[in-house]
Design an enzyme around this catalytic site. Structure first.
Site, short mmCIF file in Angstrom:
data_model
loop_
_atom_site.label_atom_id
_atom_site.label_comp_id
_atom_site.label_asym_id
_atom_site.label_seq_id
_atom_site.Cartn_x
_atom_site.Cartn_y
_atom_site.Cartn_z
N THR A 157 -21.08 -27.68 23.55
CA THR A 157 -22.45 -27.06 22.35
C THR A 157 -23.36 -28.18 22.44
O THR A 157 -23.41 -29.34 22.81
CB THR A 157 -21.71 -27.63 20.99
OG1 THR A 157 -20.53 -26.93 20.92
CG2 THR A 157 -22.64 -27.33 19.96
N HIS A 257 -25.69 -21.97 15.83
CA HIS A 257 -24.67 -22.76 15.17
C HIS A 257 -24.56 -22.09 13.87
O HIS A 257 -24.42 -22.88 12.62
CB HIS A 257 -25.09 -24.38 14.91
CG HIS A 257 -23.94 -25.32 15.22
ND1 HIS A 257 -23.98 -26.18 16.15
CD2 HIS A 257 -22.74 -25.25 14.24
CE1 HIS A 257 -22.72 -26.74 16.30
NE2 HIS A 257 -21.99 -26.43 15.17
#
Lengths: 360, 360, 360, 360
Positions: A157, A257
């Site tokens: 991420t 996200h």
């Protein structure tokens, strides 16, 4: 209770099964939640242009990602703290995913450890999502454990050098209940989500523990630690996608996200075409953000995605009915995609091209 | 009361601390308040395109404006009559601004005199906003007093040859309570806001006292009176910006007076790009209007602004908690900008360019 | 009652002074009233780009139309049956118009005769609006009476070969109360608005009496009857405007009949630019439809109109306060235009060009 | 009850005359009903540009389709199960259609048999809509019966290889009441709509009985069975329209099945221009979807349609007042088109070209 017939009905039912703090944690986006909403409305602006009189009596949703074949182009997005939704947490999700042959991406911040998930010995192995801690030895150990336990990809991420400001969590002073833990991390480093006055504990954790100095060189460092392919999650620009390719990345996830990091960021489906154009055949592109209907999956595939990741709906299913709920959510979405393909004249995923969507 | 966590929460709290007349005066825009609303919605249409995997462990918000360095690109817009919000009025605002190193622009129409503000002896000196009265000797005296008292720039408001029609003020027959005065003007010229039947007293004051005949030559005249740089506030067109440069102006504020002058005027963030393109490096461009989130500041910087001026939120902070409230409002906005930069991959203001925004 | 401060406040007050049937007749548009609404929203999409530091201490709204000078670019649109709003009807409107130097366009379907209006002997003479009856001798007689009574132009309505379907009137079976009459027509031809079962009487009147076969040749015929200039009202296309010029028309009114004829027709302010471009200097262009604020007048002038016609707001003023109400409505609009010009840096109407508006 | 004056009023009245299950069946679109809504809003975005001073005293709505002349360009779309709306079902609809000279397209899934409809011996013969069953002999028999009974065209629905997911039907477990039957099919093959647990019976029927493998070759096969022209219904892309022409199709219906098949599909009026452009003079193009006003018909004709098909409003008329209700619905729509043509300066359908609409 009648059985839900679509993902929105699971969304309606979920609040009955969640604490207010957990509900807020799952539902919220950053700041004014503009991107959260825009992820959805951007899909609605894309109109479909179906093709008729194609033989669709046999449909096939088989998908190849990173050299592996899956029966559907739907993955489960990495999501933290799934025991907040159901006592079985990530284990229930993993089982449901495997039953359908869907890849689950297990979060670094899971409430069941990666070893527990691996112990389920599913046919479809999960991927492991990675947050890079300031303590790099911790990260290295996580990578080794993931590889040793049969995870098949590392999903890094990259859109969280700091945590996005989710104001509901801030008001709730979000933290984990005492009976839950960061299952991958407590044993190694005694890490936990703190209780912080007037602040989200998760925000504080990120500030203290995670590394805001990560760069593309660290992607190479990470790749050097493992034979697993590194998938980069959180790209929204063509130039960044190209940079990923230049640093050896084989798969990119277009993501904001779920609207939880930079509020105001472009909707993922609007960012997808430039990422696809930038990388060409040099990398595979996946997408998450606002996928709620089979037609959303179809639109993403039409614009060049190889697959989509689904997040919140999985949590709704998990909260409502545990493993069975997750399985049903995935089935519903897969079946909707199947119908959307039939109605569009596409018997296979490769039939779905950009001519099927038009922005109006 | 829980402490507000964003500027909108200050907005919600402010009405409890303000008289209806003051609340209306601060909140209202001209006529149908179309521009007031559009200043906000125009920001929402701009989508962010964050860059990933840049080292943002050290962020720096240092800003250079007119040769001076400031720790943040946020200024306090000139606003009249701040004692309506809090007994300390402009003094509280000035102290809060200086604590954070932010420039405060003191209004000609302040309820504390420029000498009182100067007497605070802050490190960050304020600017002085100028309305040009028909009586030019009055203006000249104000300029001299500002320069003598250490103000570092003159901010000439050019969008108010007459006052915009704010209908709430007209219905309220807006005027100052008897215990307040035009602190910069009463001592010099016995000027005060009149009470007018069926009309805003401020509207009448402008009609009687201020000069609707101001032209670019007067900018040169004004500059001839002082060594302080003259900043022109209220520009919305590229050709006007170019005219400013031709008349020696070094800084321009793109502004529609918070939607309080010409209703229907273009949103400032939509006008910014043409102003920036017109002046190039010949002048610095600032902007106000609808800034409520750090991402708004970020968008303005991306489109070429050197800094932003914040108005109403400062008054909300002042009303709710005086100096501490103003300070907190500025901190919140600064910290949001800091997070927005981190999440966009910008460690410094100069990293923020036009590639970070897209109008969708 | 506080005195209204804008036209919308007159709109709010009008229902207290009107019968439901009259209110519906004035307020309604055709079918779904899409064009009625769109006339307004189209103005809102046009953003203003004001110019600063122009000397606007002396503003001048003088307007030249068809060789005559008027102190303001605002006319009163032709509207039928004004006695429904006030006992003095068209006489009150005419007096108010003349006091401000505004042209009133008297309707063929007026409830006071053109002779009564002429007998007021105002300085600013009205125009006469013409519906062409199937009985052409009737039309010819009306033209002769208008010319003989000092009307200065003939305004031929061309967008009503049949009446638009205003469903509120249809439900109300709209007709005139017994004490009112078609003052220009009863004496000549005993014509009156019938009572029709399940239908608007006015719709029936149009079907029976007015000529749906009118063509551009009839414009020439009409011009041959009189020395008065013929103004064509109801044009929405550039090619039609060009045709008007080719048939000798000197002034064109861009109009969709206030959204009362063809629902779905383009908003007038959106049609204006193509009409202006088509005719160039060969004819003067006026506009009506949705003008409620001085800034609307300003936008119309910026896009090339020489003046605007105002309809419903005049009726609201008439209903609320008779002649004084109409006068006040005109004053409000004129004063708003004056302020809008000051705030835009325009001292004269000729300063207002297309650079002042931008469609966003 | 006052007589309805437009189609929306019929829509408002219909629920009083329908069972909840029937109401839902008629009203619903697929999934989120985005296309259902968009079919309407897409019409509203098209603005009309009427032409003035054309002689419209004689209007003529005569339409030529497939070599036959009809007094109006309005057809009745194929709709299943009309006995759900009224005991006379398809017979009432057929009689009303014939009285106005409108073509009715009888559904394969009718609740009155094609022989019963044919027995009415109307002057305007209906068309027969065809779903192709997996059992091709069934289809062949239907074609022969339609031809033998005087139907004048076969309308092949191509957008339903599977049934769209209408979630209201799914929740209602939609099926036919016991007293109704698939009148064309029960006698031949004992087919009926099943009762299915947690599922729409119609969905199950489609899955079991209809052929999802239909291709363009089957269109040629179908044409080989009959001298009747084959009309293809459900095309939304220019390339598909061209394919239709290449396979000998003489008329195409642009349709998204009233938003009931692929939700998210492009609005029909937005798809029309590309279909018209693709086929040129090689085929005639019709359209359905969201037609509620005469101006909608006008817009469709302007963009190149030869005629429009109306669906739900016919059912509302049928439910409210049987044959008389259907007749009135058609009359209202025809009369609105007539007024729209008069107000646009079009005396004949051929006067209506693309210059009359503009997308804004």
């Amino acid at each position: 209770m009648t059985r839900p017939i679509n993902l929105f009905e699971y969304e309606s039912l979920a609040p009955q099964h969640l604490s207010p703090m957990a509900l807020d944690y799952y539902a919220s986006g950053a700041w004014d939640e503009v991107t959260l909403r825009h992820n959805r409305t951007a899909f609605e602006r894309l109109k479909l242009r179906p093709r008729m009189l194609v033989d669709v009596s046999q449909r096939d949703l088989i998908t190849e990602i990173l050299g592996q074949f899956f029966p559907l182009p739907i993955l489960i997005a990495p999501m933290a703290f799934q025991c907040l939704a159901h006592p079985e947490g990530e284990l229930a999700t993993a089982k449901a995913a495997a039953e359908l042959g869907a890849v689950m991406v297990l979060s670094t911040m899971s409430t069941k450890s990666l070893e527990e998930v691996a112990r389920l010995r599913q046919e479809t192995n999960p991927w492991f999502q990675l947050y890079v801690h300031r303590d790099r030895s911790l990260t290295q150990a996580l990578v080794e454990r993931a590889e040793a336990n049969g995870f098949t990809a590392l999903c890094l991420t990259v859109d969280a050098p700091v945590l996005g400001r989710r104001e509901r969590d801030q008001r709730n002073q979000f933290t984990l209940p005492p009976e839950m833990e960061l299952a991958n991390l407590t044993t190694m480093a005694n890490l936990e989500i703190p209780q912080t006055e007037g602040e989200s504990g998760l925000f504080t954790y990120f500030t203290q523990q995670l590394d805001p100095g990560l760069t593309w060189r660290d992607v190479e460092w990470l790749q050097s630690l493992t034979k697993l392919p590194v998938v980069v999650k959180g790209i929204l620009r063509g130039d960044d996608a190209l940079r990923a390719v230049e640093h050896g990345v084989k798969a990119i996830i277009v993501s904001n996200h779920g609207g939880r990091q930079l509020d105001g960021a472009i909707a993922t489906i609007d960012a997808l075409p430039e990422v696809v154009a930038a990388v060409g055949d040099a990398a595979e592109v996946l997408i998450d953000g606002g996928i709620r209907r089979g037609t959303d999956v179809f639109k993403a595939l039409a614009l060049g995605a190889k697959g989509v990741l689904v997040g919140r709906p999985v949590l709704w299913g998990l909260a409502v009915d545990g493993e069975a709920g997750v399985r049903h959510v995935l089935q519903l979405l897969r079946d909707e995609l199947d119908v959307a393909m039939a109605l569009s004249g596409c018997a296979n995923l490769k039939d779905i091209d950009a001519s099927f969507v038009k922005r109006l």
